[in-house]
Design a protein around this motif. Structure first.
Motif, PDB file in Angstrom:
ATOM      1  N   LEU A  61      35.379  30.368  46.680  1.00 23.92           N
ATOM      2  CA  LEU A  61      36.345  31.645  46.533  1.00 23.92           C
ATOM      3  C   LEU A  61      35.445  32.924  46.668  1.00 23.92           C
ATOM      4  N   LEU A  63      34.589  36.968  48.739  1.00 29.30           N
ATOM      5  CA  LEU A  63      34.912  37.710  49.800  1.00 29.30           C
ATOM      6  C   LEU A  63      33.712  37.643  51.126  1.00 29.30           C
ATOM      7  N   ASP A  66      34.571  40.372  58.390  1.00 31.05           N
ATOM      8  CA  ASP A  66      35.122  39.868  59.731  1.00 31.05           C
ATOM      9  C   ASP A  66      33.936  40.157  60.792  1.00 31.05           C
ATOM     10  N   ARG A  74      32.809  30.346  57.520  1.00 31.83           N
ATOM     11  CA  ARG A  74      33.929  29.726  57.650  1.00 31.83           C
ATOM     12  C   ARG A  74      33.758  28.239  58.281  1.00 31.83           C
ATOM     13  N   SER A  85      41.223  28.507  51.851  1.00 36.07           N
ATOM     14  CA  SER A  85      42.213  29.205  51.262  1.00 36.07           C
ATOM     15  C   SER A  85      41.981  30.360  50.240  1.00 36.07           C
ATOM     16  N   GLU A  88      38.735  35.192  51.214  1.00 37.79           N
ATOM     17  CA  GLU A  88      39.261  36.775  51.688  1.00 37.79           C
ATOM     18  C   GLU A  88      38.381  37.304  52.638  1.00 37.79           C
ATOM     19  N   VAL A  90      37.295  40.422  54.615  1.00 39.52           N
ATOM     20  CA  VAL A  90      37.430  41.929  54.673  1.00 39.52           C
ATOM     21  C   VAL A  90      37.007  42.789  55.876  1.00 39.52           C
ATOM     22  N   THR A 117      30.138  40.529  49.724  1.00 39.97           N
ATOM     23  CA  THR A 117      30.170  39.213  48.806  1.00 39.97           C
ATOM     24  C   THR A 117      30.025  39.810  47.484  1.00 39.97           C
ATOM     25  N   ILE A 120      32.858  42.067  44.853  1.00 47.23           N
ATOM     26  CA  ILE A 120      34.228  41.154  44.056  1.00 47.23           C
ATOM     27  C   ILE A 120      34.444  41.917  42.795  1.00 47.23           C
ATOM     28  N   GLN A 124      40.361  41.390  41.550  1.00 50.26           N
ATOM     29  CA  GLN A 124      40.285  40.425  42.568  1.00 50.26           C
ATOM     30  C   GLN A 124      40.527  39.116  41.948  1.00 50.26           C
ATOM     31  N   ARG A 128      43.531  37.385  42.883  1.00 51.31           N
ATOM     32  CA  ARG A 128      43.487  36.413  44.139  1.00 51.31           C
ATOM     33  C   ARG A 128      43.074  35.142  43.798  1.00 51.31           C
ATOM     34  N   PHE A 129      42.247  35.065  42.709  1.00 50.76           N
ATOM     35  CA  PHE A 129      41.472  33.691  42.718  1.00 50.76           C
ATOM     36  C   PHE A 129      41.651  32.954  41.364  1.00 50.76           C
TER      37      PHE A 129
END
Length: 300
Positions: A61, A63, A66, A74, A85, A88, A90, A117, A120, A124, A128-129
Protein backbone atom coordinates in the motif's frame (compact mmCIF):
# COMPACT_ATOMS: atom_id res chain seq x y z
CA UNK A 1 -10.01 -6.36 -3.14
CA UNK A 2 -10.77 -9.27 -5.41
CA UNK A 3 -8.19 -11.65 -3.95
CA UNK A 4 -8.08 -12.94 -0.40
CA UNK A 5 -5.33 -10.68 0.96
CA UNK A 6 -3.88 -11.85 4.28
CA UNK A 7 -0.80 -9.62 4.47
CA UNK A 8 -0.44 -5.94 3.56
CA UNK A 9 2.12 -3.28 4.34
CA UNK A 10 3.09 0.38 4.12
CA UNK A 11 6.78 1.17 3.79
CA UNK A 12 9.64 1.54 1.37
CA UNK A 13 9.19 0.26 -2.17
CA UNK A 14 11.89 1.04 -4.70
CA UNK A 15 13.88 0.11 -7.75
CA UNK A 16 17.40 -0.93 -6.74
CA UNK A 17 20.30 -0.13 -9.07
CA UNK A 18 23.19 -2.46 -8.19
CA UNK A 19 26.81 -1.80 -9.15
CA UNK A 20 28.85 -5.00 -8.77
CA UNK A 21 32.33 -3.80 -7.80
CA UNK A 22 35.63 -5.40 -6.67
CA UNK A 23 35.49 -3.43 -3.41
CA UNK A 24 33.62 -0.61 -1.72
CA UNK A 25 35.25 2.80 -2.06
CA UNK A 26 36.49 5.37 0.41
CA UNK A 27 36.52 9.16 -0.11
CA UNK A 28 38.03 10.49 -3.36
CA UNK A 29 38.37 7.01 -4.91
CA UNK A 30 37.17 5.68 -8.26
CA UNK A 31 36.72 2.15 -9.53
CA UNK A 32 35.34 0.35 -12.58
CA UNK A 33 32.19 -1.65 -11.89
CA UNK A 34 31.99 -5.22 -13.15
CA UNK A 35 28.34 -4.90 -14.17
CA UNK A 36 25.03 -3.25 -13.28
CA UNK A 37 21.81 -5.03 -12.30
CA UNK A 38 18.34 -3.54 -11.80
CA UNK A 39 15.85 -5.16 -9.42
CA UNK A 40 12.70 -4.19 -7.55
CA UNK A 41 13.33 -3.63 -3.83
CA UNK A 42 12.39 -1.73 -0.68
CA UNK A 43 12.14 -3.18 2.84
CA UNK A 44 8.38 -3.57 3.24
CA UNK A 45 7.83 -4.40 -0.42
CA UNK A 46 10.47 -7.12 -0.09
CA UNK A 47 8.82 -8.51 3.06
CA UNK A 48 5.53 -8.79 1.21
CA UNK A 49 7.12 -10.31 -1.90
CA UNK A 50 8.63 -13.11 0.17
CA UNK A 51 5.24 -13.83 1.76
CA UNK A 52 3.64 -13.86 -1.70
CA UNK A 53 6.19 -16.32 -3.07
CA UNK A 54 5.44 -18.62 -0.17
CA UNK A 55 1.80 -18.71 -1.22
CA UNK A 56 -0.13 -16.12 0.82
CA UNK A 57 -2.13 -13.25 -0.67
CA UNK A 58 -0.30 -9.94 -0.21
CA UNK A 59 -0.48 -6.31 -1.28
CA UNK A 60 1.75 -3.27 -0.85
CA UNK A 61 0.00 0.00 0.00
CA UNK A 62 1.44 3.38 -0.88
CA UNK A 63 2.48 5.98 -3.44
CA UNK A 64 4.56 5.57 -6.59
CA UNK A 65 5.26 7.90 -9.51
CA UNK A 66 4.06 7.64 -13.09
CA UNK A 67 7.63 7.02 -14.27
CA UNK A 68 9.50 4.01 -15.63
CA UNK A 69 10.54 2.92 -12.13
CA UNK A 70 6.88 2.97 -11.10
CA UNK A 71 6.01 0.71 -14.02
CA UNK A 72 8.84 -1.65 -13.07
CA UNK A 73 7.56 -1.75 -9.47
CA UNK A 74 4.01 -2.62 -10.55
CA UNK A 75 5.24 -5.28 -12.98
CA UNK A 76 7.35 -6.93 -10.27
CA UNK A 77 4.33 -7.10 -7.97
CA UNK A 78 2.13 -8.44 -10.77
CA UNK A 79 4.70 -11.10 -11.65
CA UNK A 80 4.39 -12.37 -8.05
CA UNK A 81 0.57 -12.31 -8.26
CA UNK A 82 0.35 -9.57 -5.62
CA UNK A 83 -2.67 -7.29 -5.26
CA UNK A 84 -2.21 -3.89 -6.92
CA UNK A 85 -5.40 -2.18 -5.73
CA UNK A 86 -3.65 -0.44 -2.83
CA UNK A 87 -1.11 1.35 -5.04
CA UNK A 88 -1.70 5.05 -5.72
CA UNK A 89 0.05 6.43 -8.83
CA UNK A 90 0.91 10.13 -8.49
CA UNK A 91 1.31 11.98 -11.77
CA UNK A 92 4.46 14.04 -12.26
CA UNK A 93 6.31 12.41 -9.36
CA UNK A 94 9.33 10.10 -9.25
CA UNK A 95 9.14 6.64 -7.66
CA UNK A 96 11.59 5.62 -4.97
CA UNK A 97 15.00 4.27 -6.01
CA UNK A 98 18.31 3.23 -4.47
CA UNK A 99 21.94 2.97 -5.58
CA UNK A 100 23.68 -0.09 -4.14
CA UNK A 101 27.36 -0.95 -4.73
CA UNK A 102 28.07 -4.60 -3.82
CA UNK A 103 31.60 -5.95 -3.40
CA UNK A 104 33.07 -9.39 -4.07
CA UNK A 105 32.23 -10.56 -0.52
CA UNK A 106 28.58 -9.56 -0.84
CA UNK A 107 28.94 -6.51 1.42
CA UNK A 108 27.24 -3.31 0.30
CA UNK A 109 26.15 0.21 1.12
CA UNK A 110 22.82 1.76 0.16
CA UNK A 111 21.96 5.27 -1.06
CA UNK A 112 18.21 5.88 -0.70
CA UNK A 113 15.96 8.26 -2.65
CA UNK A 114 12.46 7.96 -1.09
CA UNK A 115 10.87 10.44 -3.55
CA UNK A 116 7.05 10.26 -3.67
CA UNK A 117 6.83 7.09 -1.59
CA UNK A 118 8.07 9.08 1.40
CA UNK A 119 5.36 11.74 0.95
CA UNK A 120 2.49 9.59 2.27
CA UNK A 121 0.31 11.43 4.79
CA UNK A 122 -1.83 10.53 7.79
CA UNK A 123 -4.90 11.61 5.81
CA UNK A 124 -4.04 9.23 2.97
CA UNK A 125 -3.61 6.38 5.43
CA UNK A 126 -7.10 6.98 6.83
CA UNK A 127 -8.87 7.75 3.56
CA UNK A 128 -7.12 5.47 1.06
CA UNK A 129 -5.31 2.63 2.79
CA UNK A 130 -7.12 1.88 6.07
CA UNK A 131 -9.79 -0.34 4.42
CA UNK A 132 -7.04 -2.62 3.07
CA UNK A 133 -5.35 -2.81 6.46
CA UNK A 134 -8.55 -3.71 8.32
CA UNK A 135 -9.26 -6.67 5.99
CA UNK A 136 -5.81 -8.26 6.47
CA UNK A 137 -4.43 -10.64 9.08
CA UNK A 138 -0.89 -9.18 9.14
CA UNK A 139 0.34 -5.61 8.62
CA UNK A 140 4.01 -4.90 7.84
CA UNK A 141 5.79 -1.57 8.20
CA UNK A 142 9.22 -0.18 9.03
CA UNK A 143 11.47 2.62 10.20
CA UNK A 144 13.58 3.44 7.18
CA UNK A 145 12.34 6.02 4.65
CA UNK A 146 8.81 7.08 5.62
CA UNK A 147 7.91 9.73 8.23
CA UNK A 148 6.73 8.24 11.50
CA UNK A 149 3.32 10.00 11.62
CA UNK A 150 1.61 8.03 8.79
CA UNK A 151 3.43 4.85 9.80
CA UNK A 152 2.16 5.16 13.37
CA UNK A 153 -1.37 5.90 12.17
CA UNK A 154 -1.35 2.80 9.95
CA UNK A 155 -0.13 0.72 12.91
CA UNK A 156 -2.96 2.16 15.04
CA UNK A 157 -5.53 1.25 12.38
CA UNK A 158 -4.18 -2.30 12.28
CA UNK A 159 -4.12 -2.63 16.06
CA UNK A 160 -7.72 -1.38 16.39
CA UNK A 161 -8.78 -4.00 13.82
CA UNK A 162 -6.92 -6.84 15.64
CA UNK A 163 -4.47 -7.18 12.75
CA UNK A 164 -1.02 -8.44 13.80
CA UNK A 165 1.57 -5.67 13.36
CA UNK A 166 5.12 -6.40 12.13
CA UNK A 167 7.68 -3.61 12.57
CA UNK A 168 11.14 -3.68 10.98
CA UNK A 169 13.51 -1.22 12.67
CA UNK A 170 15.68 -1.21 9.57
CA UNK A 171 17.86 1.76 10.56
CA UNK A 172 19.20 2.96 13.90
CA UNK A 173 16.97 5.31 15.92
CA UNK A 174 19.74 7.92 15.64
CA UNK A 175 19.70 7.81 11.83
CA UNK A 176 15.90 7.88 11.80
CA UNK A 177 15.79 11.05 13.91
CA UNK A 178 18.66 12.77 12.07
CA UNK A 179 16.84 12.16 8.77
CA UNK A 180 13.90 14.22 10.03
CA UNK A 181 11.48 11.29 9.90
CA UNK A 182 10.41 11.69 13.53
CA UNK A 183 11.63 12.12 17.08
CA UNK A 184 12.87 9.31 19.30
CA UNK A 185 9.74 9.76 21.44
CA UNK A 186 7.50 9.35 18.39
CA UNK A 187 9.41 6.24 17.33
CA UNK A 188 9.08 4.69 20.79
CA UNK A 189 5.34 5.46 20.79
CA UNK A 190 4.95 3.70 17.44
CA UNK A 191 6.87 0.65 18.64
CA UNK A 192 4.22 0.10 21.31
CA UNK A 193 1.80 -0.92 18.54
CA UNK A 194 4.12 -3.70 17.27
CA UNK A 195 3.30 -7.37 17.88
CA UNK A 196 6.40 -8.58 16.04
CA UNK A 197 9.58 -6.49 16.12
CA UNK A 198 12.82 -6.96 14.20
CA UNK A 199 15.33 -4.42 15.48
CA UNK A 200 18.47 -3.55 13.60
CA UNK A 201 21.53 -5.25 15.08
CA UNK A 202 22.02 -3.39 18.17
CA UNK A 203 4.94 -9.25 21.41
CA UNK A 204 7.27 -11.59 19.45
CA UNK A 205 10.68 -10.08 19.00
CA UNK A 206 12.96 -11.42 16.27
CA UNK A 207 16.61 -10.37 16.27
CA UNK A 208 18.61 -11.25 13.17
CA UNK A 209 22.25 -12.03 13.94
CA UNK A 210 23.67 -12.50 10.45
CA UNK A 211 25.98 -15.51 10.39
CA UNK A 212 24.87 -16.41 13.94
CA UNK A 213 21.24 -16.96 12.94
CA UNK A 214 18.40 -15.37 14.89
CA UNK A 215 16.81 -15.07 18.31
CA UNK A 216 13.01 -15.18 18.52
CA UNK A 217 11.26 -14.38 21.75
CA UNK A 218 7.66 -14.39 22.97
CA UNK A 219 6.33 -13.83 26.48
CA UNK A 220 6.62 -17.55 27.16
CA UNK A 221 9.81 -18.59 25.41
CA UNK A 222 13.07 -17.50 23.76
CA UNK A 223 14.87 -19.60 21.15
CA UNK A 224 18.16 -19.19 19.28
CA UNK A 225 18.16 -20.71 15.80
CA UNK A 226 21.57 -21.07 14.06
CA UNK A 227 22.06 -19.74 10.55
CA UNK A 228 22.43 -21.86 7.43
CA UNK A 229 25.82 -21.91 5.73
CA UNK A 230 25.69 -20.70 2.12
CA UNK A 231 28.00 -19.04 -0.37
CA UNK A 232 27.09 -15.36 -0.07
CA UNK A 233 26.72 -13.41 -3.31
CA UNK A 234 24.74 -10.40 -2.03
CA UNK A 235 23.20 -9.74 1.40
CA UNK A 236 20.70 -7.14 0.13
CA UNK A 237 17.18 -8.17 1.10
CA UNK A 238 18.20 -11.02 3.39
CA UNK A 239 16.59 -9.38 6.41
CA UNK A 240 13.50 -8.66 4.33
CA UNK A 241 13.29 -12.30 3.23
CA UNK A 242 13.61 -13.24 6.90
CA UNK A 243 10.67 -11.00 7.83
CA UNK A 244 8.56 -12.38 4.99
CA UNK A 245 9.35 -15.94 6.06
CA UNK A 246 8.60 -15.02 9.67
CA UNK A 247 5.21 -13.58 8.71
CA UNK A 248 4.28 -16.63 6.64
CA UNK A 249 5.41 -19.04 9.37
CA UNK A 250 3.40 -17.23 12.05
CA UNK A 251 0.34 -17.40 9.79
CA UNK A 252 0.73 -21.18 9.93
CA UNK A 253 0.74 -21.19 13.75
CA UNK A 254 4.11 -22.96 14.03
CA UNK A 255 6.21 -23.04 17.21
CA UNK A 256 9.06 -20.54 17.55
CA UNK A 257 11.87 -22.96 16.68
CA UNK A 258 10.16 -23.97 13.45
CA UNK A 259 9.36 -20.32 12.68
CA UNK A 260 13.01 -19.35 13.17
CA UNK A 261 14.34 -22.20 11.04
CA UNK A 262 11.98 -21.33 8.20
CA UNK A 263 12.76 -17.59 8.34
CA UNK A 264 16.51 -18.30 8.42
CA UNK A 265 16.15 -20.51 5.34
CA UNK A 266 14.37 -17.72 3.45
CA UNK A 267 17.18 -15.31 4.36
CA UNK A 268 19.94 -17.75 3.44
CA UNK A 269 18.50 -18.45 0.00
CA UNK A 270 18.19 -14.71 -0.68
CA UNK A 271 21.95 -14.32 -0.09
CA UNK A 272 22.83 -16.70 -2.92
CA UNK A 273 21.84 -14.27 -5.71
CA UNK A 274 22.06 -10.55 -6.44
CA UNK A 275 19.05 -8.40 -5.58
CA UNK A 276 16.66 -7.79 -2.73
CA UNK A 277 13.96 -9.84 -4.51
CA UNK A 278 16.19 -12.91 -4.91
CA UNK A 279 13.59 -14.74 -2.85
CA UNK A 280 12.39 -18.31 -3.03
CA UNK A 281 9.04 -20.05 -3.32
CA UNK A 282 7.66 -22.37 -0.65
CA UNK A 283 8.81 -25.60 -2.27
CA UNK A 284 12.34 -24.26 -2.67
CA UNK A 285 12.51 -23.21 0.98
CA UNK A 286 11.25 -26.57 2.23
CA UNK A 287 13.66 -28.46 -0.05
CA UNK A 288 16.53 -26.30 1.21
CA UNK A 289 15.65 -27.02 4.84
CA UNK A 290 15.41 -30.75 4.19
CA UNK A 291 18.82 -30.82 2.51
CA UNK A 292 20.60 -28.47 4.95
CA UNK A 293 19.03 -29.22 8.33
CA UNK A 294 18.66 -32.92 9.21
CA UNK A 295 17.41 -32.00 12.68
CA UNK A 296 14.78 -29.57 11.39
CA UNK A 297 13.72 -31.52 8.30
CA UNK A 298 11.11 -33.74 10.04
CA UNK A 299 9.01 -30.66 10.87
CA UNK A 300 8.54 -30.05 7.13
Amino acid sequence: MAMNIDVVGIGSCAVDYFAIVPRLLGPEEKINATRMEIHAGGVTANNLTQVARLGAGTGWLGLIGDDENGRLIRKAFADDAMDLSGIEIVKGEYSSLTWIPVDAAGERCIYMFPNVTGKISVHQVDARFAPHIRKAKHFHTEASQLPIAPVKQAMRVAKDANVRVFFDLDVSPGFFCQSGLGTQEELVAALKFADVLKPCKAAVCAVTLGADGCIISSREKTVHVPAFKVTVVDTTGAGDAFMGGLSYALLQGWDLARVGLFANACAALCCTKVGARAMSKLGEVVAFIKSHSPAGAPAF
